[in-house]
Design an enzyme around this catalytic site. Structure first.
Site, PDB file in Angstrom:
ATOM      1  CG  ASP A  14      61.546 -61.454  95.814  1.00  0.00           C
ATOM      2  OD1 ASP A  14      62.451 -60.698  95.427  1.00  0.00           O
ATOM      3  OD2 ASP A  14      60.502 -61.054  96.374  1.00  0.00           O
ATOM      4  CG  ASP A  16      62.666 -56.429  99.983  1.00  0.00           C
ATOM      5  OD1 ASP A  16      63.726 -57.047  99.781  1.00  0.00           O
ATOM      6  OD2 ASP A  16      62.611 -55.393 100.650  1.00  0.00           O
ATOM      7  CG  ASP A 176      57.203 -59.524  95.624  1.00  0.00           C
ATOM      8  OD1 ASP A 176      58.342 -59.730  95.169  1.00  0.00           O
ATOM      9  OD2 ASP A 176      56.880 -58.470  96.199  1.00  0.00           O
TER      10      ASP A 176
HETATM   11  O1  LIG Z   1      65.175 -54.191  96.984  1.00  0.00           O
HETATM   12  C1  LIG Z   1      64.101 -54.296  96.368  1.00  0.00           C
HETATM   13  O2  LIG Z   1      63.549 -53.332  95.788  1.00  0.00           O
HETATM   14  C2  LIG Z   1      63.401 -55.606  96.285  1.00  0.00           C
HETATM   15  O3  LIG Z   1      64.079 -56.755  96.652  1.00  0.00           O
HETATM   16  P1  LIG Z   1      63.474 -58.196  96.259  1.00  0.00           P
HETATM   17  O4  LIG Z   1      64.144 -58.583  94.963  1.00  0.00           O
HETATM   18  O5  LIG Z   1      63.902 -59.071  97.418  1.00  0.00           O
HETATM   19  O6  LIG Z   1      62.003 -58.070  96.142  1.00  0.00           O
HETATM   20 MG   LIG Z   2      60.154 -58.908  95.916  1.00  0.00          MG
END
Ligand SMILES: O=C(O)COP(=O)(O)O
Ligand SMILES: [Mg+2]
EC number: 3.1.3.18
Length: 237
Positions: A14, A16, A176
């Site tokens: 992942d 963010d 996360d």
């Molecule tokens: O764009 C988002 O809200 C989160 O992105 P992610 O899946 O990398 O945590």
């Molecule tokens: Mg994330």
């Protein structure tokens, strides 16, 4: 005891809250948007809890938290405004978490295929990964440009497994949020949650990931348990 990492051939990450702390730039763009819309700015800790489900969901939560009145037309305008503002600052104050580069290098050295699987759209993800110096680690980057691909949908993970030519049961997702754990479980992949990211108050351990770590590099050290071994992996849902 076998290590989890010895039981898998591919690792999906992942973005963010797992690889990069993107909350500073997301907050800056959100508060600039709120200023233009006449809303109250929000502190970064509050905004961080809204990250994980993609930009439409994020903007809706920010607007609601700031008590900006919005009808569907204003909502569409807020979404467009936010995307414009965020596109100007994807890696200004965001930072790669400690241990990420060394760990990705180590996994690469061990011959694992690495993927980035994110709910972020490709127009933000690709420049962000480039600016962060992380692009070169990934065999491919899968972004939720279509609503139906957003985690907890297993679509992007299954596409990564297909790209890598590995079975989901030998693929690990490191993420996360509850959406990451849900996507991995739906795809039949292993999943490790990092607890330093943005889980919006969801107690990740209760979702029964295969492990929870507080430092990114600890994914290299997790073991799968003596009796369980590599063969006790879940089947595809
Ligand atoms: O764009 C988002 O809200 C989160 O992105 P992610 O899946 O990398 O945590
Ligand atoms: Mg994330």
């Amino acid at each position: 005891m076998p290590k989890l990492i010895d039981c898998i051939d591919a690792v999906c990450f992942d973005l963010d809250g797992t690889l990069v702390d993107t909350a500073p730039d997301l907050t800056s763009a959100a508060n600039m948007m709120l200023l233009i819309l006449g809303g109250r700015p929000l502190p970064e800790e509050r905004v961080a809890a809204f990250i994980g489900g993609g930009i439409d969901e994020f903007v809706a939560k920010v607007v609601e938290a700031s008590h900006v009145k919005s009808d569907p037309a204003q909502h569409a305008a807020a979404n467009a405004l936010f995307r414009n503002l965020y596109g100007q600052r994807v890696f200004q104050h965001s930072r790669v978490y400690a241990g990420v580069e060394q760990t990705l290098r180590a996994l690469h050295g061990l011959g694992r295929k690495l993927f980035c699987v994110t709910n972020k759209e490709s127009r933000f993800t690709l420049p962000l990964l480039r600016s962060a110096g992380l692009s070169g680690f990934f065999a491919s980057v899968l972004c939720a440009d279509r609503l139906e691909d957003r985690k907890p949908s297993p679509n992007m993970l299954l596409a990564a497994c297909n790209d890598a030519g590995v079975s989901p049961s030998r693929t690990l997702l490191v993420g996360d949020s509850g959406a990451d754990v849900g996507a991995a479980q739906a795809a039949g992949c292993r999943v490790v949650a990092v607890d330093y990211g943005y889980h919006g108050g969801v107690p990740l351990a209760q979702l029964q990931p295969d492990g929870v770590v507080s430092r990114f590099q600890d994914i290299l050290e997790l073991s799968v348990g003596a009796q369980q071994g590599c063969h006790a992996l879940r089947a595809i849902a």
